[in-house]
Design a protein around this motif. Structure first.
Motif, PDB file in Angstrom:
ATOM      1  N   GLU A   3     -27.163  34.803  61.249  1.00  0.00           N
ATOM      2  CA  GLU A   3     -27.231  33.752  62.265  1.00  0.00           C
ATOM      3  C   GLU A   3     -28.670  33.437  62.644  1.00  0.00           C
ATOM      4  N   MET A   4     -29.480  34.481  62.794  1.00  0.00           N
ATOM      5  CA  MET A   4     -30.875  34.301  63.171  1.00  0.00           C
ATOM      6  C   MET A   4     -31.636  33.538  62.083  1.00  0.00           C
ATOM      7  N   ARG A   5     -31.416  33.907  60.839  1.00  0.00           N
ATOM      8  CA  ARG A   5     -32.083  33.205  59.729  1.00  0.00           C
ATOM      9  C   ARG A   5     -31.660  31.736  59.672  1.00  0.00           C
ATOM     10  N   GLN A   6     -30.361  31.490  59.873  1.00  0.00           N
ATOM     11  CA  GLN A   6     -29.871  30.116  59.855  1.00  0.00           C
ATOM     12  C   GLN A   6     -30.522  29.301  60.961  1.00  0.00           C
ATOM     13  N   MET A   7     -30.588  29.860  62.163  1.00  0.00           N
ATOM     14  CA  MET A   7     -31.208  29.164  63.284  1.00  0.00           C
ATOM     15  C   MET A   7     -32.698  28.916  63.001  1.00  0.00           C
ATOM     16  N   MET A   8     -33.375  29.931  62.474  1.00  0.00           N
ATOM     17  CA  MET A   8     -34.810  29.786  62.162  1.00  0.00           C
ATOM     18  C   MET A   8     -35.017  28.714  61.081  1.00  0.00           C
ATOM     19  N   ARG A   9     -34.157  28.729  60.077  1.00  0.00           N
ATOM     20  CA  ARG A   9     -34.272  27.764  58.982  1.00  0.00           C
ATOM     21  C   ARG A   9     -34.112  26.337  59.514  1.00  0.00           C
ATOM     22  N   GLU A  10     -33.170  26.140  60.445  1.00  0.00           N
ATOM     23  CA  GLU A  10     -32.903  24.808  60.987  1.00  0.00           C
ATOM     24  C   GLU A  10     -33.959  24.362  61.997  1.00  0.00           C
ATOM     25  N   LYS A  11     -34.329  25.226  62.926  1.00  0.00           N
ATOM     26  CA  LYS A  11     -35.215  24.841  64.016  1.00  0.00           C
ATOM     27  C   LYS A  11     -36.696  25.056  63.734  1.00  0.00           C
ATOM     28  N   TYR A  12     -37.015  26.027  62.909  1.00  0.00           N
ATOM     29  CA  TYR A  12     -38.420  26.373  62.643  1.00  0.00           C
ATOM     30  C   TYR A  12     -38.629  26.609  61.151  1.00  0.00           C
ATOM     31  N   PRO A  13     -38.500  25.568  60.323  1.00  0.00           N
ATOM     32  CA  PRO A  13     -38.548  25.773  58.867  1.00  0.00           C
ATOM     33  C   PRO A  13     -39.882  26.340  58.360  1.00  0.00           C
ATOM     34  N   ASP A  14     -40.999  25.919  58.943  1.00  0.00           N
ATOM     35  CA  ASP A  14     -42.294  26.431  58.485  1.00  0.00           C
ATOM     36  C   ASP A  14     -42.439  27.918  58.786  1.00  0.00           C
ATOM     37  N   GLU A  15     -42.083  28.305  60.004  1.00  0.00           N
ATOM     38  CA  GLU A  15     -42.165  29.708  60.391  1.00  0.00           C
ATOM     39  C   GLU A  15     -41.174  30.548  59.582  1.00  0.00           C
ATOM     40  N   TYR A  16     -40.013  29.969  59.316  1.00  0.00           N
ATOM     41  CA  TYR A  16     -39.006  30.674  58.526  1.00  0.00           C
ATOM     42  C   TYR A  16     -39.569  31.047  57.160  1.00  0.00           C
ATOM     43  N   LYS A  17     -40.192  30.055  56.495  1.00  0.00           N
ATOM     44  CA  LYS A  17     -40.752  30.326  55.170  1.00  0.00           C
ATOM     45  C   LYS A  17     -41.818  31.410  55.236  1.00  0.00           C
ATOM     46  N   GLU A  18     -42.704  31.295  56.212  1.00  0.00           N
ATOM     47  CA  GLU A  18     -43.789  32.271  56.323  1.00  0.00           C
ATOM     48  C   GLU A  18     -43.263  33.679  56.604  1.00  0.00           C
ATOM     49  N   ILE A  19     -42.342  33.801  57.530  1.00  0.00           N
ATOM     50  CA  ILE A  19     -41.842  35.113  57.924  1.00  0.00           C
ATOM     51  C   ILE A  19     -40.981  35.742  56.839  1.00  0.00           C
ATOM     52  N   PHE A  20     -39.975  35.023  56.373  1.00  0.00           N
ATOM     53  CA  PHE A  20     -39.004  35.638  55.492  1.00  0.00           C
ATOM     54  C   PHE A  20     -39.456  35.694  54.041  1.00  0.00           C
ATOM     55  N   GLU A  21     -40.266  34.763  53.598  1.00  0.00           N
ATOM     56  CA  GLU A  21     -40.797  34.874  52.241  1.00  0.00           C
ATOM     57  C   GLU A  21     -41.800  36.007  52.157  1.00  0.00           C
TER      58      GLU A  21
END
Length: 171
Positions: free
Chosen positions: A33-51
């Motif tokens: 759920e957290m990843r989905q929310m991050m992907r939708e609301k904060y795509p740039d931060e999502y890529k940086e954090i999870f990649e």
């Protein structure tokens, strides 16, 4: 050592196993759920954090250390051996004539190989196997297993996924 203490430790271990299973499931779902929310609301931060996390994890993930291999070859506990044999008598497909309890036999075999007395005691309890008096060494192993499982649960509860689960708002 009293049989009451052994029963208490065994029940505590059984409870903690269920607690860990629940916490693991919650953390897994919350992480999704957290990843989905991050992907939708904060795509740039999502890529940086999870990649970055995936790359770092792949670099530090190695095969079993020699210390872990040595531990698995350590001398078997006498009480664990007795319990394993009693469990095998009630669960081994060749002894029972069916595969109904083959999963319990597999768990017992793995626990015996890993010298995991607590799991063997838990399985014995579920099969109504009479517990014999345990040695002080076995009591100490059981107490250490309970402590270790508690620490694993606390570690899971200190993750971001757990914090996301208990958060009151999306922020």
């Amino acid at each position: 050592m009293s049989s009451i203490k052994v029963k208490k430790l065994t029940l505590q271990y059984s409870y903690l196993l269920l607690e860990k299973q629940e916490v693991d499931e919650i953390c897994l779902e919350s992480d999704k759920e957290m990843r989905q929310m991050m992907r939708e609301k904060y795509p740039d931060e999502y890529k940086e954090i999870f990649e970055r996390r995936t790359t770092e994890h792949n670099l530090t993930n190695t095969d079993e250390s020699s210390e872990e291999i040595e531990t698995s070859k350590s001398k078997k506990n006498k009480d664990a051996k007795k319990l394993y044999r009693k469990i095998a008598d009630k669960t081994h497909p060749d002894k029972t004539g069916s595969d109904n309890r083959a999963d319990l036999f597999s768990k017992a075999s793995l626990a015996y190989q890993e010298n995991d007395l607590a799991t063997l005691l838990d399985l014995a309890g579920s099969l109504n196997i009479e517990l014999t008096e345990l040695s002080p060494e076995s009591i100490q192993i059981l107490e250490n297993n309970v402590i270790s499982l508690s620490k694993e649960i606390n570690t899971q509860k200190s993750t971001t996924a757990w914090a996301f689960h208990v958060a009151k708002t999306d922020e």
